[in-house]
Design a protein around this motif. Structure first.
Motif, PDB file in Angstrom:
ATOM      1  N   ASP A 139       0.883  -1.170   0.000  1.00 38.87           N
ATOM      2  CA  ASP A 139       0.000   0.000   0.000  1.00 38.87           C
ATOM      3  C   ASP A 139       0.919   1.218   0.000  1.00 38.87           C
ATOM      4  O   ASP A 139       1.368   1.676   1.050  1.00 38.87           O
ATOM      5  CB  ASP A 139      -0.909  -0.019   1.229  1.00 38.87           C
ATOM      6  N   LEU A 140       1.246   1.705  -1.202  1.00 38.70           N
ATOM      7  CA  LEU A 140       2.213   2.792  -1.340  1.00 38.70           C
ATOM      8  C   LEU A 140       1.716   4.108  -0.745  1.00 38.70           C
ATOM      9  O   LEU A 140       2.518   4.920  -0.297  1.00 38.70           O
ATOM     10  CB  LEU A 140       2.612   2.973  -2.804  1.00 38.70           C
ATOM     11  N   LYS A 141       0.399   4.304  -0.709  1.00 41.01           N
ATOM     12  CA  LYS A 141      -0.152   5.520  -0.082  1.00 41.01           C
ATOM     13  C   LYS A 141       0.053   5.467   1.433  1.00 41.01           C
ATOM     14  O   LYS A 141       0.477   6.448   2.029  1.00 41.01           O
ATOM     15  CB  LYS A 141      -1.631   5.684  -0.413  1.00 41.01           C
ATOM     16  N   ALA A 142      -0.233   4.334   2.043  1.00 45.15           N
ATOM     17  CA  ALA A 142      -0.033   4.197   3.492  1.00 45.15           C
ATOM     18  C   ALA A 142       1.447   4.317   3.833  1.00 45.15           C
ATOM     19  O   ALA A 142       1.821   4.961   4.826  1.00 45.15           O
ATOM     20  CB  ALA A 142      -0.594   2.861   3.986  1.00 45.15           C
ATOM     21  N   LEU A 143       2.289   3.708   3.005  1.00 42.80           N
ATOM     22  CA  LEU A 143       3.742   3.837   3.210  1.00 42.80           C
ATOM     23  C   LEU A 143       4.172   5.294   3.076  1.00 42.80           C
ATOM     24  O   LEU A 143       5.015   5.771   3.839  1.00 42.80           O
ATOM     25  CB  LEU A 143       4.507   2.991   2.188  1.00 42.80           C
ATOM     26  N   GLY A 144       3.602   5.997   2.099  1.00 44.38           N
ATOM     27  CA  GLY A 144       3.914   7.408   1.911  1.00 44.38           C
ATOM     28  C   GLY A 144       3.550   8.228   3.132  1.00 44.38           C
ATOM     29  O   GLY A 144       4.330   9.088   3.573  1.00 44.38           O
ATOM     30  N   GLN A 145       2.399   7.956   3.723  1.00 48.43           N
ATOM     31  CA  GLN A 145       1.988   8.669   4.936  1.00 48.43           C
ATOM     32  C   GLN A 145       2.952   8.380   6.083  1.00 48.43           C
ATOM     33  O   GLN A 145       3.340   9.281   6.821  1.00 48.43           O
ATOM     34  CB  GLN A 145       0.563   8.275   5.339  1.00 48.43           C
ATOM     35  N   ALA A 146       3.342   7.122   6.216  1.00 46.80           N
ATOM     36  CA  ALA A 146       4.285   6.748   7.283  1.00 46.80           C
ATOM     37  C   ALA A 146       5.637   7.429   7.065  1.00 46.80           C
ATOM     38  O   ALA A 146       6.256   7.923   8.021  1.00 46.80           O
ATOM     39  CB  ALA A 146       4.442   5.227   7.333  1.00 46.80           C
ATOM     40  N   LEU A 147       6.090   7.469   5.816  1.00 48.16           N
ATOM     41  CA  LEU A 147       7.368   8.122   5.500  1.00 48.16           C
ATOM     42  C   LEU A 147       7.303   9.612   5.814  1.00 48.16           C
ATOM     43  O   LEU A 147       8.229  10.165   6.418  1.00 48.16           O
ATOM     44  CB  LEU A 147       7.730   7.929   4.024  1.00 48.16           C
ATOM     45  N   LEU A 148       6.217  10.252   5.400  1.00 47.09           N
ATOM     46  CA  LEU A 148       6.061  11.682   5.621  1.00 47.09           C
ATOM     47  C   LEU A 148       6.034  12.007   7.114  1.00 47.09           C
ATOM     48  O   LEU A 148       6.712  12.933   7.569  1.00 47.09           O
ATOM     49  CB  LEU A 148       4.774  12.176   4.944  1.00 47.09           C
ATOM     50  N   GLN A 149       5.301  11.222   7.865  1.00 46.74           N
ATOM     51  CA  GLN A 149       5.215  11.443   9.314  1.00 46.74           C
ATOM     52  C   GLN A 149       6.584  11.276   9.970  1.00 46.74           C
ATOM     53  O   GLN A 149       6.997  12.097  10.785  1.00 46.74           O
ATOM     54  CB  GLN A 149       4.202  10.478   9.935  1.00 46.74           C
ATOM     55  N   ARG A 150       7.296  10.229   9.597  1.00 48.65           N
ATOM     56  CA  ARG A 150       8.608   9.981  10.194  1.00 48.65           C
ATOM     57  C   ARG A 150       9.611  11.064   9.788  1.00 48.65           C
ATOM     58  O   ARG A 150      10.422  11.498  10.615  1.00 48.65           O
ATOM     59  CB  ARG A 150       9.118   8.594   9.782  1.00 48.65           C
ATOM     60  N   LYS A 151       9.544  11.510   8.536  1.00 44.37           N
ATOM     61  CA  LYS A 151      10.431  12.587   8.079  1.00 44.37           C
ATOM     62  C   LYS A 151      10.195  13.853   8.902  1.00 44.37           C
ATOM     63  O   LYS A 151      11.143  14.528   9.289  1.00 44.37           O
ATOM     64  CB  LYS A 151      10.207  12.901   6.593  1.00 44.37           C
ATOM     65  N   GLU A 152       8.945  14.164   9.161  1.00 41.79           N
ATOM     66  CA  GLU A 152       8.622  15.357   9.950  1.00 41.79           C
ATOM     67  C   GLU A 152       9.184  15.223  11.365  1.00 41.79           C
ATOM     68  O   GLU A 152       9.714  16.188  11.927  1.00 41.79           O
ATOM     69  CB  GLU A 152       7.117  15.602   9.954  1.00 41.79           C
ATOM     70  N   GLU A 153       9.066  14.030  11.963  1.00 35.89           N
ATOM     71  CA  GLU A 153       9.622  13.791  13.305  1.00 35.89           C
ATOM     72  C   GLU A 153      11.134  13.996  13.301  1.00 35.89           C
ATOM     73  O   GLU A 153      11.674  14.649  14.200  1.00 35.89           O
ATOM     74  CB  GLU A 153       9.315  12.363  13.769  1.00 35.89           C
ATOM     75  N   LEU A 154      11.806  13.439  12.317  1.00 37.45           N
ATOM     76  CA  LEU A 154      13.263  13.531  12.254  1.00 37.45           C
ATOM     77  C   LEU A 154      13.724  14.970  11.985  1.00 37.45           C
ATOM     78  O   LEU A 154      14.711  15.418  12.576  1.00 37.45           O
ATOM     79  CB  LEU A 154      13.820  12.583  11.180  1.00 37.45           C
ATOM     80  N   LYS A 155      13.003  15.673  11.123  1.00 36.63           N
ATOM     81  CA  LYS A 155      13.380  17.077  10.853  1.00 36.63           C
ATOM     82  C   LYS A 155      13.206  17.910  12.124  1.00 36.63           C
ATOM     83  O   LYS A 155      14.022  18.789  12.393  1.00 36.63           O
ATOM     84  CB  LYS A 155      12.561  17.647   9.703  1.00 36.63           C
ATOM     85  N   ALA A 156      12.157  17.638  12.895  1.00 33.74           N
ATOM     86  CA  ALA A 156      11.941  18.367  14.141  1.00 33.74           C
ATOM     87  C   ALA A 156      13.078  18.076  15.131  1.00 33.74           C
ATOM     88  O   ALA A 156      13.537  18.978  15.831  1.00 33.74           O
ATOM     89  CB  ALA A 156      10.583  17.974  14.750  1.00 33.74           C
ATOM     90  N   GLN A 157      13.556  16.851  15.170  1.00 36.93           N
ATOM     91  CA  GLN A 157      14.680  16.494  16.047  1.00 36.93           C
ATOM     92  C   GLN A 157      15.953  17.210  15.650  1.00 36.93           C
ATOM     93  O   GLN A 157      16.770  17.547  16.492  1.00 36.93           O
ATOM     94  CB  GLN A 157      14.941  14.988  16.019  1.00 36.93           C
TER      95      GLN A 157
END
Length: 159
Positions: A139-157
């Motif tokens: 499910d590339l859309k669900a994976l995309g959402q997970a990637l986007l969320q994790r990227k935002e967490e890492l950028k905030a760190q």
């Protein structure tokens, strides 16, 4: 945060390969800016941004995308090769972090990193992404959402 999704032409979420391709394009543009730059300060800022973008990109691929692809495709070649390439990229990034522009080794390291990234991106986009898109198990859309969320967490760190 919502505006990031809309700038990616998302109506129901961006698929993982589209998100990763956007990362690849951004880093390619940053390398181009580096090559045109003559200012040591600008070069340093660009290299810092390149290193951060690559570090976060590699981490989300390794944590989220690669395990999903490996499982869905029953892959024993593409993902391990990509992980090994990431190790080499991380070593080059480590050599650049804290280094000062101006020496010939600095520009040479950036050039090698750029060439290595181009090679990695080409393989990933032509082989792994193509197979991932063809798989009904992902499910590339669900994976995309997970990637986007994790990227935002890492950028905030890293902010």
């Amino acid at each position: 945060m919502e505006s990031k999704k809309t700038t990616r032409r998302s109506t129901g979420g961006t698929d993982a390969t589209t998100l990763l391709r956007a990362d690849h394009k951004l880093v390619s543009e940053l390398f181009e800016q580096f090559e045109k730059s003559r200012s040591p300060e600008k070069k340093r800022a660009l290299v810092e941004q390149i290193c951060l973008e690559l570090t976060i990109h590699a981490q989300v691929e390794e944590e989220i995308f690669y395990p999903a692809v490996k499982a869905a495709l029953n892959d024993s070649e593409l993902v391990p090769e990509a992980r090994v390439e990431h190790e080499s990229l991380k070593a080059l990034i480590a050599q650049l972090e804290g280094a000062e522009p101006g020496g010939e080794d600095y520009d040479a390291r950036v050039k090698v990193l750029s060439e290595y990234v181009k090679h990695h991106v080409k393989e990933e986009q032509t082989e792994m992404f193509t197979k991932a898109k063809a798989s009904s198990k992902l499910d590339l859309k669900a994976l995309g959402q997970a990637l986007l969320q994790r990227k935002e967490e890492l950028k905030a760190q890293h902010a």
